[in-house]
Design an enzyme around this catalytic site. Structure first.
Site: not given
Ligand code: URA
Length: 434
Positions: A187, A183, A82, A161, A168
């Site tokens: 995932k 966050s 990621h 999320d 947010r």
């Molecule tokens: N990418 C994400 O998946 N979440 C965040 O909070 C910021 C960047």
């Protein structure tokens, strides 16, 4: 429990228990806690932060808010990758098939671009026919046959999320380390791989503007991964200028293919070898980073990595002809140079501003529902450290929006700092947090 009390506790710098975090997140997801109270809580977290235990608890309850992918049907070690996002970051397009060609099994779920950073799914969809929606069984079957797959994330994975991020985004609480870390990691954990390699970007084109801020985010994410039983390594890499030269969806696929052929920009190749070495070590396919790097370089030189990319494209319905004939990728009708009007050395390139220029040209989206133009973007001709004379091309603009050419040129010129002397040399990789 009352939401008011938990907001007050966090506002005053207290630490919430896992049960309290669970109650709050579950209440929010089920519509029992209104946006106003959740927004106040998020702002309290923004100012007060969260302990490692609280951040791990938040991540855990976010994962539990939805379905998770069960990858036990995949034969071999699964390692995910990621990136926290940057400009011209086409690393996944190279790294996923490259690591797979060494025997790592990669079932990667990716996202779309929003704002100045691109998204891997949009890049792949610039390949005619490429399909990013794969059912879990299809994903697993493809990884067993090809070694890798890159697909979109189902809305059933980590619904908390989605809701929290939307809140947010409108309450100025995105830039919080525990909130970003939970966050991202929720995932990754829900996506099921045994180990995770994170590319945490630092610099003008990244969320984290300095290596120190990126390190704090990396430590939070590695801590969460460890608490969830996933071996996690974070590589902190430079995003002080676009990675490679291409910025824009089809342009980046073309550059990724050239890199897989052994003919890519050195910064992109180097980063892929560094991240890939961690992936092969985590998969138990090399006993050290140096031998992992050699294995990856051999697979690039031998053509196996390119072959795996081609197989992935075919498996997902895409036109494999783009591998041999990148001109089959969508191309913008207008290609215009951005000419330098000053002499000197390129001292800095504001990567975020370059991402903004690519958006104006049609390569990105302001809102989730906006359409992108797959052929639009820019190719950087002068990178940091290059010498420039008046009349030299700084970049080439690719667009179908004739009216955007001058605005694109203005933004690209403004992104460049050209002057006397030499720029400080930023490394491709600052450090590794494991
Ligand atoms: N990418 C994400 O998946 N979440 C965040 O909070 C910021 C960047």
């Amino acid at each position: 429990m009352r939401a008011y009390d938990l907001i007050q506790k966090k506002r005053n710098g207290g630490e919430l228990s896992e049960a309290e975090v669970r109650w709050l997140v579950a209440g929010f997801v089920h519509g029992e806690i209104p946006d106003a109270q959740m927004a106040a809580f998020l702002m309290a977290v923004y100012f007060r932060g969260m302990s490692a235990a609280e951040t791990a608890a938040l991540t855990k309850v976010m994962v539990e808010s939805g379905e998770t992918l069960d990858l036990r049907g995949i034969r071999g070690r699964t390692v995910d990758k990621h990136s926290t996002g940057g400009v011209g970051d086409k690393t996944s397009l190279v790294l996923v098939p490259l690591a797979a060609s060494c025997g790592v099994r990669v079932a990667k779920l990716s996202g779309r671009g929003l704002g100045h950073t691109g998204g891997t799914l949009d890049k792949l969809e610039s390949i005619p026919g490429f399909r990013v929606q794969l059912a879990p069984a299809e994903l697993i079957d493809q990884v067993n046959r090809v070694g890798c797959a890159i697909a979109g994330q189902s809305a059933r994975l980590v619904p908390a999320d989605k809701r929290l991020y939307a809140l947010r985004d409108i309450t100025a609480t995105v830039e919080s380390i525990p909130l970003i870390a939970s966050s991202v990691m929720s995932k990754k954990i829900a996506a099921g791989s045994e180990a995770i390699v994170l590319d945490v970007k630092a610099g003008s084109g990244a969320f984290m503007k300095t290596p120190a801020a990126a390190r704090a985010l990396a430590e939070a994410m590695v801590g969460i991964g460890g608490a969830a039983g996933r071996r996690t390594v974070a590589v902190i890499s430079a995003m002080d200028e676009p990675l490679g030269r291409a910025v824009g969806n089809a342009l980046e696929v073309g550059e990724a293919v050239r890199t897989l052929r052994g003919d890519g920009p050195p910064d992109l190749r180097d980063l892929c070898l560094t991240l890939g070495a961690h992936m092969v070590v985590l998969a138990g396919l090399a006993d050290g980073l140096a031998s992992g790097r050699r294995l990856l370089a051999d697979r690039l030189a031998g053509g196996e990595a390119l072959r795996t990319f081609r197989e992935m494209v075919v498996a997902q319905g895409g036109d494999p002809g783009v591998v041999d004939h990148p001109e089959r990728l969508p191309q913008a009708p207008a290609q215009r140079p951005v000419i330098a009007d000053a002499a000197g050395t390129v001292l800095a390139i504001d990567a975020e501003a370059i991402g903004g220029a690519a958006m104006v040209l049609g390569a990105g989206r302001e809102r989730a529902e906006d359409q992108i133009d797959p052929g639009a973007g820019l190719v950087i001709e002068r990178k940091i450290g290059d010498v420039v004379r008046p009349g030299d091309a700084l970049a080439a603009i690719h667009t179908s929006r004739e009216g955007a050419v001058e605005e694109g040129r203005r933004r690209v010129r403004a992104a460049y700092t050209i002057g006397p002397g030499a720029p400080p040399r930023a490394p491709v990789v600052y450090e590794v947090v494991a």
